[in-house]
Structures are given as structure tokens and as C-alpha cells.
Design an enzyme around this catalytic site. Sequence first.
Site, PDB file in Angstrom:
ATOM      1  N   GLN A  17       5.425   4.999  -0.815  1.00  0.00           N
ATOM      2  CA  GLN A  17       6.636   5.926  -0.478  1.00  0.00           C
ATOM      3  C   GLN A  17       7.780   5.472  -0.099  1.00  0.00           C
ATOM      4  O   GLN A  17       8.563   6.264  -0.006  1.00  0.00           O
ATOM      5  CB  GLN A  17       5.775   6.601   0.877  1.00  0.00           C
ATOM      6  CG  GLN A  17       4.443   7.135   0.812  1.00  0.00           C
ATOM      7  CD  GLN A  17       3.827   7.761   1.972  1.00  0.00           C
ATOM      8  OE1 GLN A  17       4.642   7.757   2.966  1.00  0.00           O
ATOM      9  NE2 GLN A  17       2.565   8.300   1.723  1.00  0.00           N
TER      10      GLN A  17
ATOM     11  N   ASP B 239       0.853  -1.150  -0.217  1.00  0.00           N
ATOM     12  CA  ASP B 239      -0.015  -0.075  -0.012  1.00  0.00           C
ATOM     13  C   ASP B 239       0.840   1.113  -0.087  1.00  0.00           C
ATOM     14  O   ASP B 239       1.912   1.258  -0.407  1.00  0.00           O
ATOM     15  CB  ASP B 239      -1.080   0.093   1.192  1.00  0.00           C
ATOM     16  CG  ASP B 239      -0.353  -0.058   2.481  1.00  0.00           C
ATOM     17  OD1 ASP B 239       0.791   0.040   2.828  1.00  0.00           O
ATOM     18  OD2 ASP B 239      -0.633  -1.100   3.419  1.00  0.00           O
ATOM     19  N   SER B 240       0.261   2.191   0.809  1.00  0.00           N
ATOM     20  CA  SER B 240       1.132   3.639   0.546  1.00  0.00           C
ATOM     21  C   SER B 240       2.437   3.390   1.275  1.00  0.00           C
ATOM     22  O   SER B 240       3.333   4.277   0.900  1.00  0.00           O
ATOM     23  CB  SER B 240       0.200   4.601   1.197  1.00  0.00           C
ATOM     24  OG  SER B 240      -0.035   4.358   2.597  1.00  0.00           O
ATOM     25  N   ILE B 241       2.708   2.653   2.297  1.00  0.00           N
ATOM     26  CA  ILE B 241       3.913   2.548   2.920  1.00  0.00           C
ATOM     27  C   ILE B 241       4.904   1.767   2.041  1.00  0.00           C
ATOM     28  O   ILE B 241       6.104   2.152   2.150  1.00  0.00           O
ATOM     29  CB  ILE B 241       3.791   1.931   4.060  1.00  0.00           C
ATOM     30  CG1 ILE B 241       2.545   2.416   5.327  1.00  0.00           C
ATOM     31  CG2 ILE B 241       5.015   1.546   5.159  1.00  0.00           C
ATOM     32  CD1 ILE B 241       2.355   1.535   6.482  1.00  0.00           C
TER      33      ILE B 241
END
Length: 252
Positions: free
Chosen positions: A15, A10-12
Site C-alpha cells: 500500500q 507485506d501489505s504495508i
Amino acid sequence: MRPQIVLFGDSITQQSFGSAGWGAALADAYCRKADVLLRGYGGYNTRWALFLLHHIFPLVNNLLDNSNPPVATTIFFGANDAALFGRTSERQHVPVEEYGDNLKIMVQHLKRLSPIMLVVLITPPPVDEDGRMEYAKSLYGEKAMKLPERTNEMTGVYARQCIETAKDLGVPFIDLWSKMQETEGWQKKFLSDGLHLTEEGNAVVHKEVVEVFSVAGLSSEEMPYDFPHHSQIDAKNPEKTFQQQQCLAQPL
């Protein structure tokens, strides 16, 4: 061809190629040895990620459709699945039993793609509920949520499900939820907004992934360069050097 390492999450994960990100650090560590591919999707839970599985890791008629499958894949979901039902992020919520089933589907698909692929499950990180509230207030002021959309207690339930699934399938895992909480002041040290990672938090993930890869025989130090180091090139007869390289690369 260089081996491939895929970071799926996901976003982790999305990023992780940012400044001081754990994915960027992996790409640097495996420079000229393996290609680290970022497949991170901010906001996604495991239910939505299943729709991406056959696009990112394609199979045709259940047969391998990739002559160069990844040597390793990290699966890093759960932070969104653990969003609380009835709170502001409930659209991301996935029941914990389904979360475990979805992880199982992902692992089994990857093992069908390549039985020898290293698949590593990573639990969601802990949640700093006060940090989430502070972050929401900084964005929305008085209109911010009155209750956190995630709790550390519930995220721990998903972390344990991730670990249980990994054990059932016989694949390695990283218990990030527990690991981070071993450090005093983890809430501000490792999390930038109560959920996503600071530079120090990224360093923890990088260290844990490198350790698991090394135990599995994928240490970057032990992997060869794809082409000779410049010091090995015969300046007077460079063709000879690359002919030797091609001979070494020929399959037996």
C-alpha cells in the site's frame, strides 16, 4: 543505469505507493536519481515470502545473476507472522523463532547478491486492538470476531526479534513498533484500521527510512541525476552535453 531501491514486504509495503504512501514519497525523493521498486505482497508472512526471494532477487548457481543489483532493500515483514494462533488469522501465524530465521535467510541472500547492498529491517508497527475489532465489526457486523486476531503485546515480541536479528547480522533496523508508541494517541493518528497506516503513519515510515538511507550515504540530495538538468544543456549544441555525460559515465 539508475540505482535501484527495492521495498520488500507485506501489505504495508504494497500500500506504500498509494496516496501519501511512504513508498511513493521515496520514489518522489529519488526522482531521476534512483528507481524505487515496489515488491509488496498483502497477507504474506516471512514463510511465504521466502518462496519469492529467488524470483525477485535471482541467483544462478549461487552466482550473481544481475549486473545491476539494488543499492538498498527494505525488508518489512512481521505484522502477519504475529497473527495469533487459534484466532481468525491463524493461517498467517509464524512462530517467532522461525520469523527470525526467515529474516536471516533474506538478509544473507541479499548480501550474497551484493555484499555492499544496504539492507534495512523494519519491525512491524504496533497494533491497536480496539481498532482491529472496530474494523472487523464495520465489515462483518455481528459475525465479526469476538477477540482480536493480533495483539500489541505479541507484535512487540516479533519487533524485538526483528531488532535482535538485525543486530546479529550487523544491518540497520527501524524500530517502528516503539517509535510510533512514543506519540500520544498513536492508535488513531498512525493506524487506519488498527494495523495499516494512515497518512501520518506513512510519514513516520518515510522519515525513518530516509534517515537510515542518509546515514548510509544514500541521501537523495547527494545522489546525481541520471542525465543533465535541462539548465545544463547547451541549446546550440546539445550533442556536446550528452557526449560529455557519456564520457563521465564510462567505467574507469
